[in-house]
Scaffold this motif. Structure first.
Motif, PDB file in Angstrom:
ATOM      1  N   VAL A 205      14.290   9.082  30.328  1.00 54.85           N
ATOM      2  CA  VAL A 205      15.504   8.876  30.811  1.00 54.85           C
ATOM      3  C   VAL A 205      16.167   7.344  30.360  1.00 54.85           C
ATOM      4  O   VAL A 205      17.508   7.279  30.037  1.00 54.85           O
ATOM      5  CB  VAL A 205      15.592   8.631  32.508  1.00 54.85           C
ATOM      6  CG1 VAL A 205      16.815   8.233  33.077  1.00 54.85           C
ATOM      7  CG2 VAL A 205      15.296   9.939  32.922  1.00 54.85           C
ATOM      8  N   GLN A 206      15.192   6.485  30.018  1.00 54.13           N
ATOM      9  CA  GLN A 206      15.723   5.522  29.448  1.00 54.13           C
ATOM     10  C   GLN A 206      15.931   5.440  27.918  1.00 54.13           C
ATOM     11  O   GLN A 206      16.663   4.303  27.362  1.00 54.13           O
ATOM     12  CB  GLN A 206      14.888   4.219  29.738  1.00 54.13           C
ATOM     13  CG  GLN A 206      14.325   4.105  31.122  1.00 54.13           C
ATOM     14  CD  GLN A 206      15.434   3.563  31.971  1.00 54.13           C
ATOM     15  OE1 GLN A 206      16.548   2.892  31.539  1.00 54.13           O
ATOM     16  NE2 GLN A 206      15.704   4.460  33.307  1.00 54.13           N
ATOM     17  N   ARG A 207      15.492   6.389  27.416  1.00 50.67           N
ATOM     18  CA  ARG A 207      15.510   6.580  25.881  1.00 50.67           C
ATOM     19  C   ARG A 207      16.877   7.073  25.460  1.00 50.67           C
ATOM     20  O   ARG A 207      17.305   6.950  24.122  1.00 50.67           O
ATOM     21  CB  ARG A 207      14.506   7.456  25.374  1.00 50.67           C
ATOM     22  CG  ARG A 207      13.189   6.760  25.272  1.00 50.67           C
ATOM     23  CD  ARG A 207      11.886   7.806  24.857  1.00 50.67           C
ATOM     24  NE  ARG A 207      12.217   8.239  23.620  1.00 50.67           N
ATOM     25  CZ  ARG A 207      11.219   8.884  22.999  1.00 50.67           C
ATOM     26  NH1 ARG A 207      10.108   9.262  23.641  1.00 50.67           N
ATOM     27  NH2 ARG A 207      11.280   9.254  21.897  1.00 50.67           N
ATOM     28  N   ILE A 208      17.519   8.135  26.145  1.00 46.93           N
ATOM     29  CA  ILE A 208      18.680   8.762  25.493  1.00 46.93           C
ATOM     30  C   ILE A 208      19.948   8.438  26.003  1.00 46.93           C
ATOM     31  O   ILE A 208      20.013   7.975  27.250  1.00 46.93           O
ATOM     32  CB  ILE A 208      18.441  10.317  25.751  1.00 46.93           C
ATOM     33  CG1 ILE A 208      18.157  10.810  27.385  1.00 46.93           C
ATOM     34  CG2 ILE A 208      17.395  10.987  25.086  1.00 46.93           C
ATOM     35  CD1 ILE A 208      18.404  11.996  27.578  1.00 46.93           C
ATOM     36  N   PRO A 209      20.973   8.721  25.186  1.00 49.55           N
ATOM     37  CA  PRO A 209      22.406   8.321  25.740  1.00 49.55           C
ATOM     38  C   PRO A 209      22.722   8.925  27.165  1.00 49.55           C
ATOM     39  O   PRO A 209      22.398  10.026  27.274  1.00 49.55           O
ATOM     40  CB  PRO A 209      23.286   8.707  24.791  1.00 49.55           C
ATOM     41  CG  PRO A 209      22.292   8.623  23.210  1.00 49.55           C
ATOM     42  CD  PRO A 209      20.861   9.009  23.908  1.00 49.55           C
ATOM     43  N   GLN A 210      23.384   8.221  27.954  1.00 48.33           N
ATOM     44  CA  GLN A 210      23.799   8.766  29.177  1.00 48.33           C
ATOM     45  C   GLN A 210      24.547  10.174  29.043  1.00 48.33           C
ATOM     46  O   GLN A 210      24.377  10.812  29.809  1.00 48.33           O
ATOM     47  CB  GLN A 210      24.740   7.595  30.116  1.00 48.33           C
ATOM     48  CG  GLN A 210      24.915   8.109  31.291  1.00 48.33           C
ATOM     49  CD  GLN A 210      25.557   6.757  32.193  1.00 48.33           C
ATOM     50  OE1 GLN A 210      24.682   5.762  32.172  1.00 48.33           O
ATOM     51  NE2 GLN A 210      26.424   7.034  32.906  1.00 48.33           N
ATOM     52  N   TYR A 211      25.379  10.181  28.025  1.00 46.47           N
ATOM     53  CA  TYR A 211      26.149  11.459  28.178  1.00 46.47           C
ATOM     54  C   TYR A 211      25.154  12.557  27.816  1.00 46.47           C
ATOM     55  O   TYR A 211      25.645  13.772  28.436  1.00 46.47           O
ATOM     56  CB  TYR A 211      27.430  11.311  27.127  1.00 46.47           C
ATOM     57  CG  TYR A 211      26.850  11.533  25.534  1.00 46.47           C
ATOM     58  CD1 TYR A 211      27.185  12.689  25.014  1.00 46.47           C
ATOM     59  CD2 TYR A 211      26.560  10.375  24.911  1.00 46.47           C
ATOM     60  CE1 TYR A 211      26.747  12.701  23.605  1.00 46.47           C
ATOM     61  CE2 TYR A 211      26.228  10.368  23.464  1.00 46.47           C
ATOM     62  CZ  TYR A 211      26.345  11.644  22.990  1.00 46.47           C
ATOM     63  OH  TYR A 211      25.959  11.975  21.503  1.00 46.47           O
ATOM     64  N   MET A 212      24.407  12.352  27.041  1.00 45.58           N
ATOM     65  CA  MET A 212      23.497  13.633  26.540  1.00 45.58           C
ATOM     66  C   MET A 212      22.423  13.985  27.810  1.00 45.58           C
ATOM     67  O   MET A 212      22.364  15.064  28.204  1.00 45.58           O
ATOM     68  CB  MET A 212      22.408  13.018  25.618  1.00 45.58           C
ATOM     69  CG  MET A 212      22.929  12.974  24.228  1.00 45.58           C
ATOM     70  SD  MET A 212      21.713  12.613  22.897  1.00 45.58           S
ATOM     71  CE  MET A 212      22.769  12.260  21.600  1.00 45.58           C
ATOM     72  N   LEU A 213      22.221  13.016  28.548  1.00 48.60           N
ATOM     73  CA  LEU A 213      21.325  13.431  30.056  1.00 48.60           C
ATOM     74  C   LEU A 213      22.163  13.984  30.786  1.00 48.60           C
ATOM     75  O   LEU A 213      21.849  14.931  31.372  1.00 48.60           O
ATOM     76  CB  LEU A 213      20.568  12.034  30.462  1.00 48.60           C
ATOM     77  CG  LEU A 213      20.022  12.131  31.803  1.00 48.60           C
ATOM     78  CD1 LEU A 213      18.795  13.019  31.651  1.00 48.60           C
ATOM     79  CD2 LEU A 213      19.714  10.739  32.303  1.00 48.60           C
ATOM     80  N   ALA A 214      23.512  13.356  31.007  1.00 45.78           N
ATOM     81  CA  ALA A 214      24.315  14.152  32.081  1.00 45.78           C
ATOM     82  C   ALA A 214      24.779  15.453  31.622  1.00 45.78           C
ATOM     83  O   ALA A 214      24.627  16.489  32.518  1.00 45.78           O
ATOM     84  CB  ALA A 214      25.679  13.155  32.025  1.00 45.78           C
ATOM     85  N   SER A 215      24.882  15.697  30.255  1.00 44.32           N
ATOM     86  CA  SER A 215      25.034  16.895  29.959  1.00 44.32           C
ATOM     87  C   SER A 215      23.955  17.984  30.149  1.00 44.32           C
ATOM     88  O   SER A 215      23.997  19.150  30.514  1.00 44.32           O
ATOM     89  CB  SER A 215      25.294  17.074  28.300  1.00 44.32           C
ATOM     90  OG  SER A 215      25.250  18.411  27.753  1.00 44.32           O
TER      91      SER A 215
END
Length: 189
Positions: free
Chosen positions: A163-173
């Motif tokens: 969760v800390q590694r990836i951009p927020q918009y990718m995680l949200a998607s």
């Protein structure tokens, strides 16, 4: 050079040194910079990728023009558009590096030869695909039965470092909501 892959394979099946040498002759190694595309929509997927270091994502563009991430692959995970790869049809997906990423690739034209020469590898991929299918089923269930906040909390409990590694918009998607909603969930802590 292929130690990470051999170690992963050996958690499922044991390969002899001779079998490792045969497999090595069919593999390629690549380094992709962050945001580089390994596959774009409309292309035919030519490789299955094993992530040695970094992170890849599989996504499509929905009818509203929004990126919808369906899969991530971090260290020791495989990623490909399986339908395009197996049937050599144009892909509906993109595969993109979310971080600088080193991969080991098996090209489609080597797949049948690899399975014929290395039956243990066919078993390995069967076991990997079974795990992948099970994970996909659970993800779909979570999308329909968990609230957005529950999905985030569950995913964060399973993969806190990710969760800390990836951009927020990718995680949200991936979790099925907007980056703004994810910001509100994170702010609740």
């Amino acid at each position: 050079m292929y130690t990470a892959l051999y170690n992963h394979i050996n958690t499922f099946v044991d390969l002899s040194n001779d079998e490792r040498e045969i497999l090595a002759s069919m593999l390629k190694s690549f380094l992709f910079k962050k945001k580089a595309f390994l596959l774009e929509q409309g292309q035919i997927c030519r490789s299955n990728y094993f992530v040695v270091k970094g992170c890849l994502r599989l996504y499509f563009i929905d009818i509203k023009g929004v990126e919808q991430t369906t899969q991530f692959a971090i260290e020791n995970w495989w990623i490909t558009d399986l339908t395009s790869f197996l049937f050599q049809k144009p892909s509906d997906f993109f595969v993109q590096a979310a971080e600088d990423t080193r991969v080991i690739a098996i090209e489609q034209h080597r797949y049948d030869e690899m399975f014929e020469r290395l039956p243990k590898i066919e078993k390995y991929f069967r076991l990997i695909l079974q795990k992948n299918h099970q994970a996909s089923q659970r993800r779909i269930m979570f999308l329909y039965s968990f609230t957005a906040e529950e999905r985030y909390r569950h995913f964060n409990s399973l993969f806190p470092e990710f969760v800390q590694r990836i951009p927020q918009y990718m995680l949200a998607s991936y979790l099925g909501f907007t980056p703004e909603f994810l910001s509100k969930i994170r702010a609740k802590k």
